[in-house]
Structures are given as C-alpha cells and as structure tokens.
Write a protein that holds these residues in place. Sequence first.
Motif, short mmCIF file in Angstrom:
data_model
loop_
_atom_site.label_atom_id
_atom_site.label_comp_id
_atom_site.label_asym_id
_atom_site.label_seq_id
_atom_site.Cartn_x
_atom_site.Cartn_y
_atom_site.Cartn_z
N LEU A 1 0.85 -1.19 0.00
CA LEU A 1 0.00 0.00 0.00
C LEU A 1 0.89 1.24 0.00
O LEU A 1 2.01 1.20 0.51
CB LEU A 1 -0.86 0.04 1.27
N ASP A 2 0.38 2.32 -0.57
CA ASP A 2 1.08 3.59 -0.41
C ASP A 2 1.04 3.95 1.07
O ASP A 2 0.03 3.75 1.73
CB ASP A 2 0.37 4.70 -1.19
N VAL A 3 2.15 4.49 1.56
CA VAL A 3 2.20 4.88 2.97
C VAL A 3 2.55 6.36 3.06
O VAL A 3 3.53 6.81 2.46
CB VAL A 3 3.24 4.06 3.76
N HIS A 4 1.74 7.10 3.77
CA HIS A 4 2.03 8.51 4.02
C HIS A 4 2.52 8.64 5.45
O HIS A 4 1.80 8.32 6.39
CB HIS A 4 0.76 9.36 3.83
N TYR A 5 3.77 9.09 5.59
CA TYR A 5 4.40 9.13 6.90
C TYR A 5 4.44 10.54 7.48
O TYR A 5 4.52 11.52 6.75
CB TYR A 5 5.87 8.67 6.80
N VAL A 6 4.42 10.60 8.79
CA VAL A 6 4.92 11.78 9.50
C VAL A 6 5.92 11.27 10.54
O VAL A 6 5.79 10.14 11.01
CB VAL A 6 3.80 12.61 10.20
N PRO A 7 6.93 12.08 10.86
CA PRO A 7 7.97 11.59 11.77
C PRO A 7 7.58 11.69 13.24
O PRO A 7 6.84 12.59 13.64
CB PRO A 7 9.15 12.53 11.47
N GLY A 8 8.13 10.77 14.02
CA GLY A 8 8.11 10.89 15.47
C GLY A 8 9.48 11.37 15.92
O GLY A 8 10.43 11.42 15.12
N GLU A 9 9.61 11.69 17.19
CA GLU A 9 10.91 12.19 17.67
C GLU A 9 12.00 11.13 17.53
O GLU A 9 13.17 11.46 17.37
CB GLU A 9 10.79 12.71 19.11
N HIS A 10 11.61 9.86 17.52
CA HIS A 10 12.59 8.79 17.38
C HIS A 10 13.12 8.66 15.95
O HIS A 10 14.05 7.90 15.71
CB HIS A 10 12.00 7.45 17.83
N ASP A 11 12.50 9.35 15.01
CA ASP A 11 12.94 9.26 13.61
C ASP A 11 13.90 10.38 13.23
O ASP A 11 14.38 10.45 12.10
CB ASP A 11 11.71 9.30 12.68
N PHE A 12 14.18 11.26 14.19
CA PHE A 12 15.05 12.41 13.92
C PHE A 12 16.28 12.40 14.83
O PHE A 12 16.76 13.44 15.25
CB PHE A 12 14.28 13.72 14.13
N LEU A 13 16.78 11.23 15.16
CA LEU A 13 17.89 11.16 16.12
C LEU A 13 19.26 11.14 15.47
O LEU A 13 20.27 11.29 16.15
CB LEU A 13 17.73 9.91 17.01
N ASP A 14 19.33 10.98 14.15
CA ASP A 14 20.65 11.03 13.50
C ASP A 14 21.13 12.48 13.48
O ASP A 14 20.33 13.42 13.49
CB ASP A 14 20.60 10.42 12.10
N ASP A 15 22.45 12.64 13.45
CA ASP A 15 23.04 13.95 13.64
C ASP A 15 22.43 15.03 12.74
O ASP A 15 22.14 16.13 13.18
CB ASP A 15 24.56 13.89 13.42
N GLU A 16 22.28 14.72 11.48
CA GLU A 16 21.79 15.75 10.56
C GLU A 16 20.29 15.62 10.30
O GLU A 16 19.73 16.33 9.46
CB GLU A 16 22.56 15.67 9.24
N GLN A 17 19.66 14.70 10.97
CA GLN A 17 18.22 14.46 10.81
C GLN A 17 17.86 14.30 9.34
O GLN A 17 16.91 14.91 8.84
CB GLN A 17 17.43 15.62 11.42
N LYS A 18 18.68 13.53 8.62
CA LYS A 18 18.43 13.44 7.18
C LYS A 18 17.89 12.08 6.74
O LYS A 18 17.33 11.97 5.66
CB LYS A 18 19.70 13.78 6.40
N LEU A 19 18.04 11.04 7.58
CA LEU A 19 17.60 9.72 7.13
C LEU A 19 16.10 9.69 6.86
O LEU A 19 15.64 9.18 5.85
CB LEU A 19 17.98 8.65 8.16
N TYR A 20 15.33 10.25 7.79
CA TYR A 20 13.88 10.29 7.59
C TYR A 20 13.56 11.14 6.36
O TYR A 20 12.78 10.73 5.50
CB TYR A 20 13.17 10.85 8.82
#
Lengths: 313, 122
Positions: free
Chosen positions: A122-141
């Motif tokens: 299925l198509d998935v529409h995401y929004v981030p949680g605080e746990h998705d922005f823990l990499d240094d540059e917050q770029k993975l998400y």
Amino acid sequence: MTSDDDRNGAGINRRKVLECMTWAGTGVLWTIAGGVPRSLGIVGEARAQAATPLTFLQISDSHVGFDKPANPNVLSTLNEAIGKVKALTVKPAFMIHTGDITHLSKVKEFDDADQAISQARLDVHYVPGEHDFLDDEQKLYRERYGRGAKGAGWYSFDANGVHFIGLVNVVDLKAGGLGNLGNEQLEWLENDLKGRSASTPIVVFAHIPLWVVYPEWGWGTEDGARALDYLKRFGSVTVLNGHIHQVMQKVEGNVAFHTARSTAFPQPAPGTAPSPGPMKVEDNRLRSVLGIATITFAPGQQRLAIVDTPLQG
Amino acid sequence: MKIDLVRGAVAAAALQLAVLTVTAFAAPALAEDISVNIDNFTFNPPRLTVTAGTTVSWTNRDDIPHTVTSSAKLFKSKTLDTDDKYSFTFATPGVYEYFCSLHPHMTGAIVVESTTGSNAAP
C-alpha cells in the motif's frame, strides 16, 4: 459525494460519530464515506448513501530497533500487524504511519521497517516521530519520506474529496514544553486551508497528540490550539495521532481526536505509572495487551461498540 | 562531605604526582566527578549545585533514549540510549538550565559556584 449535507439525516450527527476499528497492536482502519470519516464497520450504511467509501489504515509507533523487555522483538509484532493489514477483506486505499517508525533513527532500523511495511503493498504517508530524527543531521527520515514535503516534513494531499494534512510536531521542542509545530508550519497550514470549502472533510495526522492529553508526561502540542483554530470553520475534522501507545478519543465540536496503538509496546495510562516509559507485561500477555479490537455495529445504534479482542489468550 | 574527601584525595594524589613528574598535571585533574541519573523520565537530582571545574556525568537508565540539552545552547549530548553516558565540565559559575530535547517536560539545572567562598554564596 463530499458534501456533508446529509450528515444529520435520521438524527445522526456523523461528525460526532467517529469511531474506529482498532486492530490493537496493528493499526486503525478508517473509512470515509459521504465525506465523513468513520470506521469500516459502518460501510454498509455508507453504501446506503450511495457514496464511494474511502478506506485507509493507520499504523503507528513501530519503534523498529527497540529491544528492551517490554518487547524484545518489535519487528515480529510489526510483521504480525502487516499480516493483519494484508488479510483485510476490504483493501484500504493507503496507509498512514504516525511516526516513531524507528527507535534510534539507524539506517538498518529504517531498512527493516521499510521491508516489513512494504509487504502491505500500500502507499504509505508518513509523519515523523521524535525517534525518527535522532541522526546527527536528521536526514535519514527526510531522504526517505520527506521528499517533496515542506520544512521538517509537513505536507497535504487529497483523496476522494478528503483533504489530508500531515504535520510535524517533534522538532525544535522547547524546555519545559510539549510538542511543537512552530510558526513556519502554522503559517503554511493557514495558507493550505485558505480557500477550501468548509464542507471539505479534513484529516490531520501528526505524531504527538495535537490536543493536551497529559502535560505532566509531555503528551500534547504546545501550539496545537492555533492549528485547531484554523480548522474550526470546517464541518468535519479528524485528528489522528500516535506517540502515547494507546487508544484515546475525544470529540470537541466538529473535531474528533483519536490516538492509535503502537505495534511495538504499550505505554501506561496517564498518571498510572512513575513515567510514560514502555510498559512491561508478562511475555505471554504481550499480545493480549496489544490485542485486537473489533467494532461491533449494531443496526439502529449511532455509536459503534469497540470490543477489544486479544491476539492471544 | 564525600565529595570533599574525594577532592582531597585527588588533590593529594595530584600533589604526589606533581612532585614525581613536573610535567602536565593541570587543574582539570582536580575536577570532581558528579553524577546525574536519568530515571523514569526525570533528571535526578533535578537541581545540582557544584563548584566551578566540576565535571557532571549523566547516565540514562531508562528504556527510552534521552538527551541532555542546554536551554541556552551551551552544551548538548548526542542521543543517549540505555546506559549511555554524557559528561560536561562546568568551568564558569552560573546557573545552567537544561532539558531533554526529545521529552522537553524533563528539565534540570546545574548551579555552578565559584571555588572560593562558595559556602558563603547567597
């Protein structure tokens, strides 16, 4: 089709009849017909209105990478959740994921989550949680899910006459405060809504609850009231959140609020534990806590009964 | 009192070492090491008074990651997973408020007093 002129027919104020089919520990299945979101259990009625129903699914808080006692194998429960999605007789149009896809924003966690969730096809529409922005540059998400989105990842889209808005309330949090949308996003939201007919059904989804659930645990959004102010002229507004790993519902005027369960681990009800941390239950009770909730629609009843049925036990 | 004893012992050791090796054994070695634990989404103790030059170490003992983030953006830990530690040395007297950038309702403060006359501080 998207008009809600008939929403008061038969004395039913469907704006306020917003219930959900909760696949506990899996997702929440929504359908929108006649312009008003409702649970799948009411599809029969929706058909009676000759509307084309829109069905979509919400999953939340997969926390892939979490390996603590509350659930040492969150990938397995995520896979079970996706298994439930695949088994649905009515195929949802798409899925939304309301954040905390990963636990620590690691590449492998994003990869594993992707692999599991993509099995739903299925198509998935995401929004981030605080746990998705823990990499240094917050770029993975952002590289995976934020392309084409504004700012830290907010966006909107339309489906079957319903306007969907994905918001980000997990960045630039202020000391002592709650979730935060920030000026830039709120201005964008105001513009995004400008010129839309008040009869357009709106679905807003974000990670942290937009309304204040329990400030002592940070469960709420500092400037959520401003967002809700922009939404108040709309006849049907549905706010879907995650973050608190349990189902909570509230209806205020034309706005229905709902939080989804996690696919990873439960969290305690507000104030019932020293902290909102993962709630450890006995191993053989985990799935009974996550469980499955089904909705019973009794003809003639306006509200649906939510019946929790455990996955096991 | 325990801190004073430790400091005394460290100072004495430093003195001995300084006698033996006149090379680098600079002031930071005199710093005390004080701990703040993160338990149940709380900094414990939430308010801590130390003397200038003290190194404070935070340990996350929760099952959920946290950060130690200065409200005035003077210091910030990386994300601390379970049992991860972060240390910062407070050289200058002042009040340093901090919070967890993931769970901002978690707040704490380090009060840094000057090494001289700290007992008489208001």
